[in-house]
Design a protein around this motif. Structure first.
Motif, PDB file in Angstrom:
ATOM      1  N   GLU A  53       0.929  -1.166   0.104  1.00 26.04           N
ATOM      2  CA  GLU A  53       0.108  -0.050  -0.032  1.00 26.04           C
ATOM      3  C   GLU A  53       0.811   1.171  -0.010  1.00 26.04           C
ATOM      4  O   GLU A  53       0.604   2.328  -0.753  1.00 26.04           O
ATOM      5  CB  GLU A  53      -0.919  -0.049   1.133  1.00 26.04           C
ATOM      6  CG  GLU A  53      -2.009   1.328   1.372  1.00 26.04           C
ATOM      7  CD  GLU A  53      -2.744   1.298   2.337  1.00 26.04           C
ATOM      8  OE1 GLU A  53      -3.411   2.081   2.573  1.00 26.04           O
ATOM      9  OE2 GLU A  53      -2.953   0.075   2.794  1.00 26.04           O
ATOM     10  N   ARG A  79       0.831   4.214  -2.946  1.00 26.98           N
ATOM     11  CA  ARG A  79       0.553   5.641  -2.672  1.00 26.98           C
ATOM     12  C   ARG A  79       1.690   6.361  -2.935  1.00 26.98           C
ATOM     13  O   ARG A  79       1.404   7.523  -3.446  1.00 26.98           O
ATOM     14  CB  ARG A  79      -0.012   5.681  -1.100  1.00 26.98           C
ATOM     15  CG  ARG A  79      -1.207   4.993  -0.784  1.00 26.98           C
ATOM     16  CD  ARG A  79      -1.635   5.281   0.569  1.00 26.98           C
ATOM     17  NE  ARG A  79      -2.750   4.574   1.089  1.00 26.98           N
ATOM     18  CZ  ARG A  79      -3.990   5.279   0.881  1.00 26.98           C
ATOM     19  NH1 ARG A  79      -4.189   6.354  -0.034  1.00 26.98           N
ATOM     20  NH2 ARG A  79      -5.143   4.373   1.125  1.00 26.98           N
ATOM     21  N   VAL A  83       1.624   6.781  -6.720  1.00 23.90           N
ATOM     22  CA  VAL A  83       0.361   7.445  -7.404  1.00 23.90           C
ATOM     23  C   VAL A  83       0.720   9.188  -6.978  1.00 23.90           C
ATOM     24  O   VAL A  83       0.338   9.981  -7.834  1.00 23.90           O
ATOM     25  CB  VAL A  83      -1.028   7.145  -6.428  1.00 23.90           C
ATOM     26  CG1 VAL A  83      -2.233   8.173  -6.759  1.00 23.90           C
ATOM     27  CG2 VAL A  83      -1.366   5.996  -7.143  1.00 23.90           C
ATOM     28  N   LEU A 139      -7.242   4.501  -5.938  1.00 26.41           N
ATOM     29  CA  LEU A 139      -6.735   5.859  -5.932  1.00 26.41           C
ATOM     30  C   LEU A 139      -6.848   6.532  -7.039  1.00 26.41           C
ATOM     31  O   LEU A 139      -6.176   7.755  -7.289  1.00 26.41           O
ATOM     32  CB  LEU A 139      -5.283   5.647  -5.534  1.00 26.41           C
ATOM     33  CG  LEU A 139      -5.037   5.228  -4.102  1.00 26.41           C
ATOM     34  CD1 LEU A 139      -3.706   5.076  -3.784  1.00 26.41           C
ATOM     35  CD2 LEU A 139      -5.925   6.075  -3.059  1.00 26.41           C
TER      36      LEU A 139
END
Length: 279
Positions: free
Chosen positions: A134, A138, A141, A202
């Motif tokens: 994760e 993240r 992104v 996301l």
């Protein structure tokens, strides 16, 4: 990918598998990534878990224009190999420069990818825990650029000729890929699907392509090493398989020596594109 947490692999293994990796990776996704990056004065590529640098040697010649590759790995010896044997030039002959950054990718943050035009990784996701995966997604992104992640295992392996024990060893190997080691529970074959879902959640647009290894008689040394590691990991996970594992491995080695053994190891490549386009 080479070094995450306490997981290590050798430069010899990476050198042995490099041609099979290059043949398996999706050129379709590579071309899409190249178009998505566009043309800048210098394309900055962050290669996460670069190992000996095989991803750069494969991808840089498919990207146009001048490039600067930032190589991330925990292992300083592999970083030196990657920097010494980096990609020579881009698709149009433009120069490619490299720099190495030693560090633990399980602690990757958005600041580590600042200024990236493209983020890449290969054979990385299955070596992460859920929390680490994760954090990886993240951070990627947040860089707001294309992310190309290749050769994530799916847990599917097919051997020919078939053997009644194939499924048992395959299941034990997959359990080993999902083992808890040093307090870290690895995602193994579940990782790529978890990453796809999180990228999409996301806001990224995600494309996925199959990238299987297809190994046969012309891949003898690689297939022999893979087979030993596959059976060995299964027996480490389930010690009760030790006796039958020795006989199984002997049968498979004999088939390999006769040029009869073929193996397909299934992987997936993913390309995550930022919502609204990249930089």
């Amino acid at each position: 990918m080479t070094a995450v947490g306490e997981v290590r692999v050798s430069s010899a293994w990476l050198r042995l598998r490099e041609p099979a990796d290059a043949a398996a990776r999706s050129t379709v996704l590579a071309r899409t990534a190249a178009v998505s990056v566009g043309r800048a004065a210098v394309t900055v590529v962050h290669d996460l878990g670069c190992g000996s640098g095989s991803m750069g040697r494969w991808l840089a010649p498919q990207l146009p224009g001048a490039q600067h590759w930032v190589l991330h790995d925990r292992d300083p010896d592999l970083l030196r190999v990657a920097a010494t044997h980096g990609p020579g030039s881009g698709a149009d002959g433009a120069a490619v420069s490299v720099e190495g950054r030693q560090g633990d990718l399980t602690r990757l943050g958005p600041a580590d990818l600042a200024g990236a035009s493209l983020v890449t990784a290969s054979a990385l996701l299955d070596m992460l825990t859920a929390d680490e995966a994760e954090r990886f997604v993240r951070s990627c992104v947040a860089a707001h650029c294309p992310v190309l992640v290749t050769l994530s295992v799916t847990g599917r392996v097919r051997l020919s000729p078939a053997d009644p024990l194939d499924a048992m060893f395959g299941a034990a190997f997959n359990d080993h890929q999902r083992r808890t080691d040093g307090g870290r529970t690895l995602l193994g074959p579940l990782a790529v699907h978890a990453a796809v879902l999180l990228f999409r959640a996301l806001g990224s647009r995600v494309e996925v392509r199959a990238s299987p290894w297809r190994l046969g008689a012309d891949h003898g040394p690689l297939l022999a090493e893979w087979l030993s590691g596959w059976v060995g990991a299964a027996c480490e996970q389930r010690p009760e398989l030790g006796a039958v594992g020795a006989a199984y491995l002997a049968r498979r080695r004999a088939e390999l020596a006769q040029g009869r053994l073929a193996v397909t190891v299934h992987h997936l490549d993913l390309l995550a594109l930022p919502a609204g386009g990249g930089k």
